[in-house]
Design a protein around this motif. Sequence first.
Motif, PDB file in Angstrom:
ATOM      1  N   SER A  41       0.837  -1.203   0.000  1.00  0.00           N
ATOM      2  CA  SER A  41       0.000   0.000   0.000  1.00  0.00           C
ATOM      3  C   SER A  41       0.868   1.248   0.000  1.00  0.00           C
ATOM      4  N   VAL A  42       0.329   2.314  -0.558  1.00  0.00           N
ATOM      5  CA  VAL A  42       1.023   3.604  -0.589  1.00  0.00           C
ATOM      6  C   VAL A  42       0.003   4.718  -0.391  1.00  0.00           C
ATOM      7  N   LYS A  43       0.514   5.871   0.011  1.00  0.00           N
ATOM      8  CA  LYS A  43      -0.302   7.078   0.067  1.00  0.00           C
ATOM      9  C   LYS A  43       0.294   8.087  -0.902  1.00  0.00           C
ATOM     10  N   GLU A  44      -0.526   8.548  -1.806  1.00  0.00           N
ATOM     11  CA  GLU A  44      -0.073   9.459  -2.858  1.00  0.00           C
ATOM     12  C   GLU A  44      -0.818  10.792  -2.741  1.00  0.00           C
ATOM     13  N   THR A  45      -0.066  11.873  -2.630  1.00  0.00           N
ATOM     14  CA  THR A  45      -0.679  13.202  -2.559  1.00  0.00           C
ATOM     15  C   THR A  45      -1.318  13.547  -3.903  1.00  0.00           C
ATOM     16  N   ILE A  46      -2.566  13.953  -3.882  1.00  0.00           N
ATOM     17  CA  ILE A  46      -3.271  14.295  -5.121  1.00  0.00           C
ATOM     18  C   ILE A  46      -2.709  15.615  -5.663  1.00  0.00           C
ATOM     19  N   PRO A  47      -2.355  15.648  -6.959  1.00  0.00           N
ATOM     20  CA  PRO A  47      -1.805  16.883  -7.538  1.00  0.00           C
ATOM     21  C   PRO A  47      -2.716  18.091  -7.345  1.00  0.00           C
ATOM     22  N   LYS A  48      -2.096  19.218  -7.187  1.00  0.00           N
ATOM     23  CA  LYS A  48      -2.836  20.469  -7.023  1.00  0.00           C
ATOM     24  C   LYS A  48      -3.553  20.817  -8.330  1.00  0.00           C
ATOM     25  N   ALA A  70      -6.446  15.153 -11.926  1.00  0.00           N
ATOM     26  CA  ALA A  70      -5.650  15.042 -10.704  1.00  0.00           C
ATOM     27  C   ALA A  70      -5.754  13.635 -10.124  1.00  0.00           C
ATOM     28  N   HIS A  71      -6.976  13.108 -10.076  1.00  0.00           N
ATOM     29  CA  HIS A  71      -7.177  11.758  -9.559  1.00  0.00           C
ATOM     30  C   HIS A  71      -6.517  10.718 -10.454  1.00  0.00           C
ATOM     31  N   SER A  72      -6.624  10.916 -11.771  1.00  0.00           N
ATOM     32  CA  SER A  72      -6.020   9.979 -12.718  1.00  0.00           C
ATOM     33  C   SER A  72      -4.497   9.952 -12.568  1.00  0.00           C
ATOM     34  N   LEU A  73      -3.892  11.126 -12.396  1.00  0.00           N
ATOM     35  CA  LEU A  73      -2.450  11.208 -12.232  1.00  0.00           C
ATOM     36  C   LEU A  73      -2.012  10.556 -10.915  1.00  0.00           C
ATOM     37  N   ALA A  74      -2.796  10.759  -9.870  1.00  0.00           N
ATOM     38  CA  ALA A  74      -2.484  10.155  -8.567  1.00  0.00           C
ATOM     39  C   ALA A  74      -2.546   8.637  -8.660  1.00  0.00           C
ATOM     40  N   ARG A  75      -3.559   8.109  -9.337  1.00  0.00           N
ATOM     41  CA  ARG A  75      -3.674   6.667  -9.512  1.00  0.00           C
ATOM     42  C   ARG A  75      -2.493   6.106 -10.309  1.00  0.00           C
ATOM     43  N   LYS A  76      -2.096   6.823 -11.350  1.00  0.00           N
ATOM     44  CA  LYS A  76      -0.972   6.386 -12.175  1.00  0.00           C
ATOM     45  C   LYS A  76       0.315   6.326 -11.352  1.00  0.00           C
ATOM     46  N   ASN A  77       0.587   7.372 -10.575  1.00  0.00           N
ATOM     47  CA  ASN A  77       1.797   7.413  -9.744  1.00  0.00           C
ATOM     48  C   ASN A  77       1.779   6.312  -8.687  1.00  0.00           C
ATOM     49  N   ALA A  78       0.588   6.099  -8.098  1.00  0.00           N
ATOM     50  CA  ALA A  78       0.463   5.061  -7.067  1.00  0.00           C
ATOM     51  C   ALA A  78       0.693   3.677  -7.667  1.00  0.00           C
ATOM     52  N   LYS A  79       0.145   3.439  -8.854  1.00  0.00           N
ATOM     53  CA  LYS A  79       0.321   2.145  -9.511  1.00  0.00           C
ATOM     54  C   LYS A  79       1.795   1.853  -9.775  1.00  0.00           C
ATOM     55  N   GLU A  80       2.531   2.855 -10.244  1.00  0.00           N
ATOM     56  CA  GLU A  80       3.950   2.662 -10.534  1.00  0.00           C
ATOM     57  C   GLU A  80       4.723   2.291  -9.273  1.00  0.00           C
ATOM     58  N   LYS A  81       4.424   2.970  -8.176  1.00  0.00           N
ATOM     59  CA  LYS A  81       5.101   2.675  -6.914  1.00  0.00           C
ATOM     60  C   LYS A  81       4.729   1.288  -6.397  1.00  0.00           C
ATOM     61  N   LEU A  82       3.445   0.940  -6.513  1.00  0.00           N
ATOM     62  CA  LEU A  82       2.987  -0.350  -6.013  1.00  0.00           C
ATOM     63  C   LEU A  82       3.586  -1.505  -6.805  1.00  0.00           C
ATOM     64  N   LYS A  83       3.714  -1.336  -8.112  1.00  0.00           N
ATOM     65  CA  LYS A  83       4.337  -2.381  -8.937  1.00  0.00           C
ATOM     66  C   LYS A  83       5.761  -2.663  -8.474  1.00  0.00           C
ATOM     67  N   VAL A  84       6.499  -1.598  -8.193  1.00  0.00           N
ATOM     68  CA  VAL A  84       7.887  -1.749  -7.746  1.00  0.00           C
ATOM     69  C   VAL A  84       7.927  -2.452  -6.385  1.00  0.00           C
TER      70      VAL A  84
END
Length: 285
Positions: A41-48, A70-84
């Motif tokens: 699990s990760v916590k990703e700050t939603i872009p401004k 903003a939500h789409s970008l946050a999901r994308k960033n979270a997915k990349e981190k979670l995959k790693v």
Amino acid sequence: MKRIYLLLVLFFSVSLGSKPIQDKDIYSSVVNWTDLLVSSSVKETIPKIVFDEEDPEFSGKNTATSQGKAHSLARKNAKEKLKVRLSQRLESIFFNADYTVYEYTQVNPQVRLRLNSYIGSEKEEYDFQFVKNVLEAKASLPLKGKEGILSHIPVEYGTESVPEFSEELVPVEFSGLVVDARHLKLKKALYPKIQTDRGLDIYSPLYVKEAYAIETGYIVYKEDQLGKGVEAKVGKNPYFVLALGTAGKNQTDLVIPTDEAAKFLSHPESRKNLTRCRVLILVSQ
């Protein structure tokens, strides 16, 4: 009598509600050895959100022009981190007494290719929860099942027969094997072996059927022998044995008394149930 009944209810409630056996790493990525699942699990700050073209931050890093983006970008960033994180956690798991999964991929290039293909095939299940300006994201991968990790790691299954003992014993049929290792500092692995105190393996991938290992998991770890899923794994009449100690370089294998192994393996159906991966290991949290 009423007091005894209440104590029994409490005992079974605690047993049925016991938590799954889990291992966490420094990033809180988890291997659930009871339900056979890897998660992180990760916590990703939603872009401004900046929609004014005159704003100096417009189109800047970590900004978006709408809530949807903003939500789409946050999901994308979270997915990349979670995959790693999932990949790192998977590779750190003990494969057997000799290797971690990563070490096993280094000595077996085919495993490396299959594992890379699996990780790249997006088998993860995601859960996204937006809380104020933060996205709480979780991803999980199954170990067992057709879509699980075990089905994508090449392993040599079922090339040998389960050992038979020559001792004169009255054969008794058992539906599975439960090994109590709660008193030992056992390390958990995908493919641990069980052997006798004379060094004879009685449970290893070489004895089991691939379909059972993939569908039900080669091994399951639990805190106790009661509760959900136990009967499905080892049946209604399993044989219980107390482990003598651990074995192998990684201390993932278990040693049991030879006479106990002889009792369990005295019946052909008991031996057949080993090939069906009807084995449960009890460990402490």
